[in-house]
Design a protein around this motif. Sequence first.
Motif, PDB file in Angstrom:
ATOM      1  N   ASN A 277       0.722  -1.325   0.080  1.00  0.00           N
ATOM      2  CA  ASN A 277      -0.153  -0.021  -0.068  1.00  0.00           C
ATOM      3  C   ASN A 277       0.890   1.320  -0.149  1.00  0.00           C
ATOM      4  O   ASN A 277       0.450   2.168  -0.611  1.00  0.00           O
TER       5      ASN A 277
ATOM      6  N   SER B 226      -2.146   5.799   4.542  1.00  0.00           N
ATOM      7  CA  SER B 226      -3.155   5.809   3.859  1.00  0.00           C
ATOM      8  C   SER B 226      -3.373   6.527   2.517  1.00  0.00           C
ATOM      9  O   SER B 226      -3.954   6.007   1.455  1.00  0.00           O
TER      10      SER B 226
ATOM     11  N   GLN C  88      -3.471   5.480  -1.699  1.00  0.00           N
ATOM     12  CA  GLN C  88      -4.393   5.852  -2.831  1.00  0.00           C
ATOM     13  C   GLN C  88      -4.028   6.664  -3.861  1.00  0.00           C
ATOM     14  O   GLN C  88      -4.239   6.581  -4.938  1.00  0.00           O
ATOM     15  N   ASP C  89      -2.917   7.446  -3.501  1.00  0.00           N
ATOM     16  CA  ASP C  89      -2.224   8.243  -4.773  1.00  0.00           C
ATOM     17  C   ASP C  89      -1.066   8.763  -4.164  1.00  0.00           C
ATOM     18  O   ASP C  89      -0.911   9.705  -3.637  1.00  0.00           O
TER      19      ASP C  89
END
Length: 270
Positions: free
Chosen positions: A8, A148, A152-153
Amino acid sequence: MSLNVIFNASGILNFAQGHLLVVAGVLAFLWYPEGGGVVIWLLCLLAVAAGMAVLTGFQGLLTLLPLRSSVEQHSWIVTTLAASIITGALVTLSMGPNALSVKNPFGTFSFAGTQVPYIYLGLIALTVIVYLALRWFQRTFLVGLALSALSQDLEAARAAGAATRQLQVLSFAIAGVVLGLTGFLGASVIGISESNALQYLIFGFIVAVVGGLGNNTGALIAGPIFGVLLMYVTYEWGNQLQTPLAVAVIVAVLMLRPQGIFGRPHARRV
């Protein structure tokens, strides 16, 4: 879940984690004295978790150094494989090729006519605790929120001023804590030898893919299901079918749902 933490934050699949799990078991063998009490056991557990955090964080730093600004160069494949090979060689040279026997400090209980180590219940509890702790950390603390954001990006997080490289190294360290806790707690019921490391990596990778890469909820559900299926096949037809079953599972999932059962499809510009 330890694979997901790194993936992640960086998009990297750490192929060294099978051998790092074995290293955690080796540390349990070396550091936990036979006959030690509960306090000694807890101190050793924390020491192994901390040691694995440092070791895995250092490995992550070496892995990330050649990447410069992105993971699209795929040099991480070479560096994580190299770390896996080097770690395995060091374990073999220092401890020998035979599996290490770690004493079970908690005894067994009777279930379905057989004696089952309490450690299995501890590993189930650890799985849930790690899942909830990661979820709480990622939603409560600023660092967790930043991790997080990376998932996501990555480019947007970098543009917003996030210290992406430091956060990625931290993700390796967090994964090391998970490996340390798992390796120490499960050392008495899994094979602690260099020859088993690749199998641990393959099975962990399959669970991550089946659950959806980066999805800890998917890993929490897919892991026990895959493990029970694997043990059932082993009981009925022998362990020679473990690898074919694992390959069949991952091929079927990738054909029917490439993003994993609990993963989300990613849009791409065409």
